[in-house]
Motif scaffolding. Sequence first.
Motif, short mmCIF file in Angstrom:
data_model
loop_
_atom_site.label_atom_id
_atom_site.label_comp_id
_atom_site.label_asym_id
_atom_site.label_seq_id
_atom_site.Cartn_x
_atom_site.Cartn_y
_atom_site.Cartn_z
N CYS A 1 0.83 -1.21 0.00
CA CYS A 1 0.00 0.00 0.00
C CYS A 1 0.86 1.25 0.00
CB CYS A 1 -0.91 0.01 1.23
SG CYS A 1 -1.79 1.56 1.46
N CYS B 1 -8.84 4.12 -2.12
CA CYS B 1 -9.83 3.27 -1.45
C CYS B 1 -10.81 4.09 -0.65
CB CYS B 1 -9.13 2.23 -0.57
SG CYS B 1 -7.83 2.90 0.47
N CYS C 1 -14.97 4.74 -1.27
CA CYS C 1 -15.74 3.86 -0.37
C CYS C 1 -17.13 4.44 -0.10
CB CYS C 1 -15.01 3.67 0.96
SG CYS C 1 -15.95 2.65 2.13
N ARG D 1 -7.92 3.57 4.13
CA ARG D 1 -6.50 3.85 3.93
C ARG D 1 -5.74 3.76 5.25
NH1 ARG D 1 -3.22 7.86 5.11
NH2 ARG D 1 -4.89 9.26 5.74
N CYS E 1 -13.16 -0.60 -3.46
CA CYS E 1 -11.76 -0.31 -3.16
C CYS E 1 -10.83 -1.26 -3.91
CB CYS E 1 -11.51 -0.40 -1.66
SG CYS E 1 -12.18 -1.91 -0.92
N SER E 2 -11.18 -2.55 -3.84
CA SER E 2 -10.30 -3.56 -4.42
C SER E 2 -10.09 -3.32 -5.92
CB SER E 2 -10.88 -4.96 -4.22
OG SER E 2 -10.97 -5.23 -2.85
N CYS F 1 -7.79 -0.11 -6.50
CA CYS F 1 -6.48 0.02 -5.88
C CYS F 1 -5.37 -0.05 -6.94
CB CYS F 1 -6.26 -1.07 -4.84
SG CYS F 1 -4.61 -1.01 -4.11
N LEU G 1 -8.50 -5.05 -0.81
CA LEU G 1 -8.74 -4.60 0.57
C LEU G 1 -9.86 -5.38 1.25
CD1 LEU G 1 -7.44 -1.93 -0.87
CD2 LEU G 1 -8.31 -0.81 1.19
#
Lengths: 556, 294, 176, 135
Positions: D29, D35, D39, D50, D79-80, D83, D89
């Motif tokens: 990260c 993310c 969200c 984060r 998020c996934s 990224c 995530l």
Amino acid sequence: MPYPQELKELIKVVEKTRSERVARKKKNEEVPFLSLEERKKILDYHPDFREEGRREIKVGPSKGYRIAHEMVDMLEAKSRVNPDLVDLSQVDYETDVLVIGGGGAGTSAALLAQEQGAKVIIATKLRHGDANTMMAEGGIQAATKGWKDSPYYHYLDVMGGGHFKNIPDLVDTLVTEAPDVILWLGKLGCNFSKFPDGTLKTLHGGGTCRKRMHYAADITGAEIMRTIRDEARNRSQDIKVIEFSPAVELILNENGECAGALLYNMETEEYFIVKAKAVIMATGGSGRLHIQNFMTTNHYGATADGIVIAYRAGVGICFLHTVQYHPTGVVFPEQAEGILITEKFRGSGANLVNIDGQQFVNEREPRDVESAAVIKECVEKGKGIPTPTGKFGVWLDSPMIDILSGEGTVEREFPGKFILYKRFGIDISKEPMLIYPTLHYQNGGLEYKSKGETTLPGLFVAGEVGGGVHGQNRLMGNSLLDILVFGRIAGKSAADYAKSRSDMGILTLDHVRAYHKGLEEADIETDRVSPMLLPDYTLPHVKERQLTSCYVGTLR
Amino acid sequence: MKISYYPGCTLKTKAKNMDCPGVAALNALGVELVELPRWNCCGAVFSLADDDLLHLLAPVRDLIRVVEQGDNKLVVACSMCYNTLARANLLMRENSEKRHTINTFMEEERDYNGEVEVVHLLSFLRDEIGWEKIKESIKVPLRGLKIAPYYGCTLLRPQSVAIEPPEKRTLFKDLIETMGATVVDFPASTDCCSSYQILSNPDIGIETVSKILESAESWGAEAIVTSCPLCEYNLGKRQEDALRKHDKLKELPTFYFTQLLALALGLGAEVCNFELNHNGVVRLMESKKFLTAA
Amino acid sequence: MSTTDTTKGESKETTSGKELVSIFVMGKKYEVPKNLTIMKAMEYAGYKYIRGCGCRGGICGACGTVYRKPGDYHIYVGLACQTVVEDGMYLTQLPFFPANRATYNLEAIGSDPEEVYKKYPELFRCVACNACTKVCPMDISVMDYISAIKQGDFEKATELSFDCIQCIFPFENYGG
Amino acid sequence: MTIEISDKTYDEEFVKKVEEISGENFHKCMQCGTCSGGCPMIEHMDIPPRQIMILTHFGLKDKVISSKTAWICATCNACSVRCPRGIELTKVMEAIRQLTLRKNINYVEPSAISEEIMAGLPQIALVSCFRKHTS
């Protein structure tokens, strides 16, 4: 274990005559029913007619009555408790209605008593529901169909089956209450086998003139038992169940009325006193006495306890000289020995055939006639099939059912038995079953009247423990009916009685003392104690080492 | 054409209004959806813990049922079931170590190696039937109905099982246009409806739902269409809670795409089980005269 | 009590001198004739049942027995009155085990699946591991009937579970 | 937010467990915040995704475990998929939940859900909620 080679060879004989027999069945050609005269003659082969199998009872209200030795042994025995050691002032439970026995009769009695507003205790020897009810397979009779049937025909069938010796009032009640019982069970969620339109399926039973036997696959009793047991649990605030605690004596009061019972916790070997305004005896039958050494279909707990303790308290017995042998019990494989093969197999078309593959009796004769015919075929004619365990049996040709009604019928209609035999490597839709009569039902029992009442005020009777309704022989499908009809009636009567009762009097076990005195006066010297509670299958080589087995605990 | 079909538990009960019109519509298009025998709950969500194989058993068993049928394709209508089954399938195809462990554990079943193709009903409509053919079969064009397509999460994420590229998504749009209605694409189309949080954290759920509804309304939608019973529950049945909290919001009827398709194919309201939808759907359909037209 | 006649019904075959097998009852070794059921073998060994014995005909569910066999990682469950002993079998009877049992009024509940969720939310935690089916002594497809309930198909669930003998007895609020 | 990082605050066991259960290398990260930015649940979280990532990286177990963020996450995968470092995530969030659930602690108690709520729910809501929030 599967059939050994020698039996497989004999099965070929059965197969040889099968197509011809199936053809006859399709044309509705049957072996003619025996005439009344012939029936009477063949009954000589029935174990009930062996005089050396019984003796006169020398004590109690039915003194002089000749019944099986095994039953007399139970009655001519001492109490499990010394009345002097019981402190009757220490009451452990008090209730309106005490039901002794947690089978179908006891549970339906408890439900109806509860509906009348009574607080109920069920005391049962094993688990709630561990009873012969659970094992009843075939079905329950009731004239529910308006078409071509009525309680009138049902009445005639019951009387005919019982050789017209039945107590008419009881039969009247049985058949007229029957349709209501089916309705009641349906409302409680009992899954009877039905047609797609919801109509109940019905079959013939041996000795019936109409198809009025309702069923739930081949586990009718289990379905009924789990239905009513569930209902009892749903009312657990009013119905308390005490398990593994059989009653070992009734408790009376100084006026000679029933006032409770003495329970025995088999696990801790403690005794508990229940004071009850009314008591219902619903302990069932006595197959585990193994009368005349017959194998039995009965439950582990069927040891005549209720008869013993009510007899001691002064209630007479009747019809106990007749015992029902179910014509078709498993005789091989030995692991399943004694297990009942429901009459429904014969009702669905399976023939009974001998070693030559020949039919020798109509499959719908009353049970006693059918049993006698099988015994005769084996014992007198020598046409029985010898089993590897040195016994005899005849074939019940179950594969005919698949041929008559389509492949898969046996598996679908008799799932319980299909699985049972499958475990032993036998496919009963392809191979016949080896059967022999097995001790099945106690036709007689305690004397009672049509409201369930007995000569002992406050004591009511329901189910197999009572005698009279089936006369000398019970027809298939009438025992489940009996327990529910008279269970419900006894429940209601007991609750009514409890309501009207105010003074309970002083509790006493004097009747037990008196009974002991009676034994002495009759010169019966014995160390037997009863009720038996559980049968003893301990082998001699073990018994020899059980040096402390003189005690009267649960185990020894 | 016959094709194996996995309805999922909810489609058999609460979301019969997704199942029945779907089966009827496909039938009208010449496809028989054959429900798998002995299917079980897929588990609704794919197991994300790397060391957890237990939760893969359920979807893999369902895929084995497909193979047992002698089939190699499975059509799924419920988005959550689709996501779970497709991801489990992918894992069985790609991860030999886990595949082995799972196959060994399920000794009573045949081995499974990811032979089946898991297809969402939307993709099936496009790829196996085709918009042209569907268009020819439309009897009641949904003319004048402004529909916001709501994808939610599970049809498009993660990418490995997305039914189409999220940024170039056209499936719902094409379907809506094929049925003669007007597409109202809106920014919250692929937002999360709060999913199972509606049970654990209902307040948060309602807030999330409100935002989606507001977005759709502000872009002029008259109705929302979805393919997930949980989205339908959150956006539809729980819409009342959102309306109560937010004065600005208006009622926005929520449909399953299968209902609109069946209606457009002229199969009538009977197959659509509108009584199981939760807000003014019948009113809207009546006002547009779609119910009488058939 | 009257003298025991060992030719009586059930016990007969146990007296005939036969090939013996070793079984381990709760860890303790006994030599018993082969071809006996577990129930008869335990009685042969000198046990007398109070719990764990009922109809002796495979229908009441009182005698559920767990056993393992040497060199076999499976855990088996059978009814003591129906299962034949095998050499080296380790067995123990199912102890009392209270199941989660709902009370209900049949007249008052409907036939929607949600009635089942309300009473048994744990159904929705089923992961289809199928252990239930594997241990069922009655060969019932437990996983399948649980599935049927979740799908709201009670008729199918009833049919599939019809042979259940309730060997894990669902007690509740019972006195005594 | 000031946080102290030292040998004492670093819970190696925790970091290993999250790596193991998630199967993700969250140390990659780079704290870009994509993310958190995407969200849909962020406004209800006490710690943004984060920050969860960096706190986990630094082995600050108590902070991570006591945060409600993982329980608010609805596993929507927004998020996934966004990224830039390709970290899933949602799997990290799952691992964080599992650390609690595997101690037989439920976030939602199935037997405590009221009958009315149960009655209306589609099965997938129950199944998924139990899967995510019960041990």
